[in-house]
Motif scaffolding. Sequence first.
Motif, PDB file in Angstrom:
ATOM      1  N   ALA A 220       0.866  -1.286   0.192  1.00 18.08           N
ATOM      2  CA  ALA A 220      -0.128  -0.035  -0.031  1.00 18.08           C
ATOM      3  C   ALA A 220       0.720   1.332  -0.034  1.00 18.08           C
ATOM      4  O   ALA A 220       0.558   2.316  -0.682  1.00 18.08           O
ATOM      5  CB  ALA A 220      -0.883  -0.008   1.181  1.00 18.08           C
ATOM      6  N   ALA A 221       2.015   1.108   0.769  1.00 15.40           N
ATOM      7  CA  ALA A 221       2.865   2.292   0.898  1.00 15.40           C
ATOM      8  C   ALA A 221       3.466   2.814  -0.853  1.00 15.40           C
ATOM      9  O   ALA A 221       3.376   3.916  -1.053  1.00 15.40           O
ATOM     10  CB  ALA A 221       4.008   2.297   1.979  1.00 15.40           C
ATOM     11  N   ALA A 222       3.785   1.624  -1.440  1.00 10.69           N
ATOM     12  CA  ALA A 222       4.421   2.080  -2.503  1.00 10.69           C
ATOM     13  C   ALA A 222       3.163   2.327  -3.514  1.00 10.69           C
ATOM     14  O   ALA A 222       3.513   3.386  -4.474  1.00 10.69           O
ATOM     15  CB  ALA A 222       4.976   0.625  -3.155  1.00 10.69           C
ATOM     16  N   TYR A 223       2.133   2.206  -3.337  1.00 13.23           N
ATOM     17  CA  TYR A 223       1.220   2.508  -4.224  1.00 13.23           C
ATOM     18  C   TYR A 223       0.852   4.184  -4.083  1.00 13.23           C
ATOM     19  O   TYR A 223       0.348   4.839  -4.833  1.00 13.23           O
ATOM     20  CB  TYR A 223      -0.336   1.651  -4.135  1.00 13.23           C
ATOM     21  N   ILE A 224       0.860   4.352  -2.553  1.00 21.25           N
ATOM     22  CA  ILE A 224       0.562   5.662  -2.287  1.00 21.25           C
ATOM     23  C   ILE A 224       1.516   6.567  -2.736  1.00 21.25           C
ATOM     24  O   ILE A 224       1.058   7.674  -3.380  1.00 21.25           O
ATOM     25  CB  ILE A 224       0.659   5.781  -0.750  1.00 21.25           C
ATOM     26  N   ARG A 225       2.701   6.264  -2.765  1.00 19.57           N
ATOM     27  CA  ARG A 225       3.644   6.805  -3.287  1.00 19.57           C
ATOM     28  C   ARG A 225       3.898   7.342  -4.810  1.00 19.57           C
ATOM     29  O   ARG A 225       3.947   8.410  -5.132  1.00 19.57           O
ATOM     30  CB  ARG A 225       5.256   6.203  -3.120  1.00 19.57           C
ATOM     31  N   ASP A 226       3.077   6.335  -5.501  1.00 14.75           N
ATOM     32  CA  ASP A 226       3.085   6.275  -6.880  1.00 14.75           C
ATOM     33  C   ASP A 226       1.826   7.018  -7.561  1.00 14.75           C
ATOM     34  O   ASP A 226       1.856   7.525  -8.847  1.00 14.75           O
ATOM     35  CB  ASP A 226       3.513   5.067  -7.660  1.00 14.75           C
ATOM     36  N   HIS A 227       0.686   6.824  -6.669  1.00 13.24           N
ATOM     37  CA  HIS A 227      -0.567   7.009  -7.526  1.00 13.24           C
ATOM     38  C   HIS A 227      -1.576   7.783  -6.495  1.00 13.24           C
ATOM     39  O   HIS A 227      -2.324   8.319  -7.007  1.00 13.24           O
ATOM     40  CB  HIS A 227      -1.174   5.902  -7.476  1.00 13.24           C
ATOM     41  N   VAL A 228      -1.392   8.125  -5.491  1.00 13.89           N
ATOM     42  CA  VAL A 228      -2.233   8.685  -4.494  1.00 13.89           C
ATOM     43  C   VAL A 228      -1.788  10.090  -4.090  1.00 13.89           C
ATOM     44  O   VAL A 228      -0.694  10.376  -3.651  1.00 13.89           O
ATOM     45  CB  VAL A 228      -2.417   8.109  -3.044  1.00 13.89           C
ATOM     46  N   THR A 229      -2.732  11.090  -4.463  1.00 11.27           N
ATOM     47  CA  THR A 229      -2.317  12.757  -4.069  1.00 11.27           C
ATOM     48  C   THR A 229      -2.901  13.233  -2.957  1.00 11.27           C
ATOM     49  O   THR A 229      -2.462  14.297  -2.683  1.00 11.27           O
ATOM     50  CB  THR A 229      -2.775  13.598  -5.398  1.00 11.27           C
ATOM     51  N   LYS A 230      -4.013  12.574  -2.476  1.00  8.64           N
ATOM     52  CA  LYS A 230      -4.581  12.776  -1.308  1.00  8.64           C
ATOM     53  C   LYS A 230      -3.720  12.570  -0.023  1.00  8.64           C
ATOM     54  O   LYS A 230      -3.063  11.382  -0.202  1.00  8.64           O
ATOM     55  CB  LYS A 230      -5.972  12.091  -1.307  1.00  8.64           C
ATOM     56  N   PRO A 231      -4.030  13.257   1.005  1.00  8.02           N
ATOM     57  CA  PRO A 231      -3.204  12.989   2.409  1.00  8.02           C
ATOM     58  C   PRO A 231      -3.680  11.894   2.874  1.00  8.02           C
ATOM     59  O   PRO A 231      -4.889  11.181   2.729  1.00  8.02           O
ATOM     60  CB  PRO A 231      -3.517  14.035   3.143  1.00  8.02           C
ATOM     61  N   VAL A 232      -2.810  10.925   3.255  1.00  3.13           N
ATOM     62  CA  VAL A 232      -3.155   9.603   4.091  1.00  3.13           C
ATOM     63  C   VAL A 232      -2.376   9.622   5.323  1.00  3.13           C
ATOM     64  O   VAL A 232      -1.436  10.084   5.662  1.00  3.13           O
ATOM     65  CB  VAL A 232      -2.537   8.243   3.105  1.00  3.13           C
ATOM     66  N   VAL A 233      -3.195   9.243   6.359  1.00  2.00           N
ATOM     67  CA  VAL A 233      -2.667   9.056   7.745  1.00  2.00           C
ATOM     68  C   VAL A 233      -2.934   7.613   8.043  1.00  2.00           C
ATOM     69  O   VAL A 233      -4.004   6.818   7.797  1.00  2.00           O
ATOM     70  CB  VAL A 233      -3.383   9.848   8.708  1.00  2.00           C
ATOM     71  N   GLY A 234      -1.996   7.007   8.658  1.00  2.00           N
ATOM     72  CA  GLY A 234      -1.887   5.485   8.873  1.00  2.00           C
ATOM     73  C   GLY A 234      -2.011   5.210  10.551  1.00  2.00           C
ATOM     74  O   GLY A 234      -1.438   5.802  11.367  1.00  2.00           O
ATOM     75  N   TYR A 235      -2.254   4.133  10.744  1.00  2.00           N
ATOM     76  CA  TYR A 235      -1.983   3.311  12.203  1.00  2.00           C
ATOM     77  C   TYR A 235      -1.612   1.876  11.913  1.00  2.00           C
ATOM     78  O   TYR A 235      -2.572   1.284  11.327  1.00  2.00           O
ATOM     79  CB  TYR A 235      -2.951   3.750  12.987  1.00  2.00           C
ATOM     80  N   ILE A 236      -0.646   1.374  12.585  1.00  9.27           N
ATOM     81  CA  ILE A 236      -0.403  -0.044  12.381  1.00  9.27           C
ATOM     82  C   ILE A 236      -0.760  -0.812  13.835  1.00  9.27           C
ATOM     83  O   ILE A 236       0.147  -0.332  14.909  1.00  9.27           O
ATOM     84  CB  ILE A 236       1.206  -0.470  12.004  1.00  9.27           C
TER      85      ILE A 236
END
Length: 294
Positions: A220-236
């Motif tokens: 998912a991180a790789a996809y966000i880097r290449d394709h997502v322009t909206k801000p993303v906040v995460g929790y693991i």
Amino acid sequence: MAIYLTQDSKVLVQGMTGGEGMKHTRRMLAAGTDVVGGVNPRKAGRTVDFDDRAVPVFGSVAEGMAETGADVSVVFVPPAFVKTAVTEAADAGIGLAVVITEGIPVHDTVAFTTYARREGTRVIGPNCPGLITPGQSNAGIIPADITKQGRIGLVSKSGTLTYQLMFELRDIGFSTCVGIGGDPVIGTTHIDCLAAFQEDPDTDIVVLIGEIGGDAEERAAAYIRDHVTKPVVGYIAGFTAPEGRTMGHAGAIVSGSSGTAAAKKQALEAAGVRVGNTPTETARLVLARLDEQR
């Protein structure tokens, strides 16, 4: 707008006449979901009364779709029958099948998710709480009264953490919340939801909840880097989990350095995702990120 589920969605419940199906159908109806029928071949032709609404029971998904125009099925059948239920729904051409059941053999899940994908049916789950578009529709077991409609998108492996983040951010509200499930094989991934939220004009920010085990969050991180322009906040979830022990979900197991919370956090932060150390801190990061957008 929303992703996957809207006020126009028409829902069938496979297993509606069972104990869990009855309970959660009542809750879905109370949330405003357009539940148009149940499916049980042995009880076809009957109706079930839910407070002020009588819901018909059909002998098959195909019959229910033909009679009602249903485009969503929520599956509340025992593990041994889920493969057959989802295959039937896919054969009927249902657009979305939400599989709540847990304890399904992995080889069954591989079979029915592969088959459904080939037939054009999106599967959410299994072993998941379903999804909710607040104020419009609720397909599954997510409590409908803990948040409101808003502009945050949420995708989560964990049901309880889905509920907690919904409650923590209840004053802001959500476009759609999707519980994808924590089994090793699932029908809809973080990446699928990220792509949908990226295209949804009513989602301004995305919250991604992951947990230890596997590499879904790294992908998912790789996809966000290449394709997502909206801000993303995460929790693991799982920073304190002992190595080699399954924690909660069947997919949440760590072997050596693979699948650790620290590694997942590092991958997400490298992609520009702000990652909280607790759910409450994650909610604060969302609020801070929204303030920056204003």
